[in-house]
Design an enzyme around this catalytic site. Structure first.
Site, PDB file in Angstrom:
ATOM      1  N   GLU A 196       0.823  -1.211   0.000  1.00 38.22           N
ATOM      2  CA  GLU A 196       0.000   0.000   0.000  1.00 38.22           C
ATOM      3  C   GLU A 196       0.858   1.263   0.000  1.00 38.22           C
ATOM      4  O   GLU A 196       0.730   2.132   0.871  1.00 38.22           O
ATOM      5  CB  GLU A 196      -0.990  -0.017   1.173  1.00 38.22           C
ATOM      6  CG  GLU A 196      -2.013  -1.135   1.040  1.00 38.22           C
ATOM      7  CD  GLU A 196      -3.151  -1.071   2.056  1.00 38.22           C
ATOM      8  OE1 GLU A 196      -3.135  -0.180   2.931  1.00 38.22           O
ATOM      9  OE2 GLU A 196      -4.067  -1.920   1.964  1.00 38.22           O
ATOM     10  N   GLU A 319      -5.237  -8.629  -0.760  1.00 35.51           N
ATOM     11  CA  GLU A 319      -6.071  -8.304   0.413  1.00 35.51           C
ATOM     12  C   GLU A 319      -7.516  -8.171  -0.047  1.00 35.51           C
ATOM     13  O   GLU A 319      -7.829  -7.298  -0.870  1.00 35.51           O
ATOM     14  CB  GLU A 319      -5.612  -7.012   1.108  1.00 35.51           C
ATOM     15  CG  GLU A 319      -4.313  -7.157   1.887  1.00 35.51           C
ATOM     16  CD  GLU A 319      -3.991  -5.939   2.742  1.00 35.51           C
ATOM     17  OE1 GLU A 319      -4.937  -5.262   3.193  1.00 35.51           O
ATOM     18  OE2 GLU A 319      -2.791  -5.682   2.944  1.00 35.51           O
TER      19      GLU A 319
END
Length: 515
Positions: A196, A319
């Site tokens: 991220e 994810e």
């Protein structure tokens, strides 16, 4: 004057409505020699140093009264083996870009502590480190997927990590590994180059990260990647298509094997609601975000196709899962939530989407394995339970490394307050041994649907099935009632002359197997 029998008319109307509601869903299951294989790695998992996922979850320590192997709970080991877990991502998540791997190797008594500033501000003693994780993966027969630090690390620290776990000997890090008790390398294939990076990994722009990625990826291996490393770039947040565009455009193909994507299912991001006490409106909203995964995968894949028409770079959804408010009375930073039939729906439709996009999607990782978000296992002291999501993933593991069978059908709709969603989700595959497996989900909160599948002239003699269902949407397993929701044998399966017919109850998941 003509007299109408009111009760007869009403009965006729009700019968008409019932017949209309039960009109069968016609499905064609196609056998296509060019169809892709469904990679087993789509059924991967994710364990972050977050809340009670590692400490107090997977890892209880060698001195615990809970039966364990090298500190990892035996009951969880057996459960994950039954699940046929193909890969496990660790140590994060956001935690990965604050984790310095050298703090988690060597004698445990000499390891420094650290503050987990992302998740609860707790102090960790680094007693569960690289050796513990990679040895656990060996025990499970699962491929390790190391998410390595880019955000607060250096190229030197990163490449030394690769050397430590990958090289046979003769280098400083390999020799240090041997001093720490591991003679042979673990040959880790999958590496996440940061996590991220648009957020907790450094709040970078796509353009800046693309250059950083090129630098790190260059030093991970040699000119030809003779180590066979599978380098996964930190990918887009949900529908940030610009991020994928930049990575695919700016990173040379010889430096990258995969691009990640993160997307969760929820009611509203800032008002996630309870994981157990939710309304049909909240359920419907969650299904809407879960089904959006198909659009996300389609659009990100289209961008990848533009730059990679030969399909050499994988889309890695590392994810995904349901995200709600934490259970009352628990640490807000621990992300502990319950797991209901709503989560079974998320799991079923998400896995069907990944299966049907198997040409580009080669890996996915449910968040997270134990006690965090949409966990497959929950623990409380010595107790352990398996969630509805666990059961769905176990039912679906028949698709691992099987060939996709494309399906064609028009789904009936599930309507709520003027909005509609497709009620039925399906994927199908054929194993190397010739076994046909079909997974079906009905997300409708009220209606069952009859589904008729036309398998043509496929060589199948009979079908059996398994179903996961319950009386109420909010049903879940508890430590007092750990088997409230478990898969059951499906008793009513009609199969004759290549036609398979089954009734799919409201909010249920089933897998049909033909031999």
């Amino acid at each position: 004057m003509k007299i109408f029998n009111y009760s007869t008319v009403v009965l006729a109307l009700l019968c008409s409505v019932a017949i209309s509601a039960q009109e069968p869903v016609q499905v064609t299951v196609n056998e296509d020699a060019e169809a892709p294989m469904i990679s087993k790695h789509i059924y991967g998992h994710f364990s972050e140093h977050l809340g009670r996922c590692i400490y107090g979850g997977l890892y209880v320590g060698e001195e615990s009264m809970v039966p364990n192997t090298a500190g990892v709970r035996n009951d969880i080991i057996e459960a994950l083996k039954e699940l046929k877990i193909p890969n496990l991502r660790w140590p994060g998540g956001c935690f990965a870009d604050t984790y310095h791997w050298k703090d988690g190797v060597g004698p445990k008594s000499e390891r420094p502590t650290m503050i987990n500033r992302w998740w609860g501000g707790v102090t960790e003693d680094n007693s569960f480190g690289t050796h513990d994780f990679l040895n656990l993966c060996e025990t499970l027969g699962a491929e390790p997927y190391l998410a390595a630090n880019v955000g607060s690390s250096t190229v030197k620290e990163f490449t030394e990590y690769v050397e430590y776990v990958l090289h046979q000997g003769g280098s400083p890090m390999a020799e240090w590994r041997k001093e720490n008790g591991r003679e042979e390398p673990w040959n880790v294939k999958y590496w996440g180059v940061g996590n991220e990076m648009w957020g907790c990994g450094g709040n970078m722009t796509a353009e800046h990260y693309a250059n950083i990625y090129r630098q790190y990826a260059t030093f991970m291996t040699d000119w030809t990647n003779s180590d066979g490393i599978f380098r996964i770039a930190s990918g887009a947040n949900v529908d940030d298509y610009h991020w994928t565009e930049v990575l695919m455009r700016d990173i040379p193909k010889h430096l990258i094997e995969g691009v990640a994507l993160h997307s969760y299912s929820f009611v509203e991001w800032n008002e996630k609601g309870s994981s157990i006490d939710y309304s049909e409106e909240e359920y419907f909203s969650t299904m809407k975000t879960a089904l959006k995964m198909d659009t996300l995968v389609t659009k990100h894949s289209a961008i990848m196709d533009k730059y990679d028409p030969d399909n050499t770079i994988a889309l890695v959804v590392d994810e995904w899962g349901g995200w709600y408010d934490v259970m009352e009375g628990t640490n807000p930073g621990f992300l502990y939530q319950q797991n209901t039939m709503r989560d079974a729906m998320i799991a079923g439709i998400s896995l069907n989407i990944f299966n049907n996009h198997a040409r580009r999607v080669k890996m996915a990782n449910l968040a997270q394995t134990v006690n965090v978000l949409q966990a497959v296992v929950l623990t409380e002291d010595e107790k352990m339970l398996l969630t509805p999501t666990y059961h769905v993933m176990k039912m679906y593991n028949v698709h691992q490394d099987a060939q996709l069978l494309p399906v064609d059908f028009d789904s009936p709709t599930y309507g709520f307050e003027g909005e509609e969603l497709p009620a039925i989700s399906i994927s199908a595959s054929k194993t190397e041994a010739g076994e046909i497996n079909v997974s079906l989900v009905n997300i409708d909160a009220h209606k069952s649907h009859t589904v008729k599948l036309n398998l043509g002239d496929m060589d199948v003699k009979d079908f059996s099935g398994t179903i996961l269902s319950s009386d109420d949407l909010q049903d879940h397993n508890t430590f007092d009632e750990p088997e409230k929701i478990t898969p059951k044998e499906l008793k009513k399966v009609k199969f004759r002359k290549g036609m398979l017919e089954v009734e799919v109850p409201p909010f249920s998941v089933m897998v049909l197997t033909g031999k």
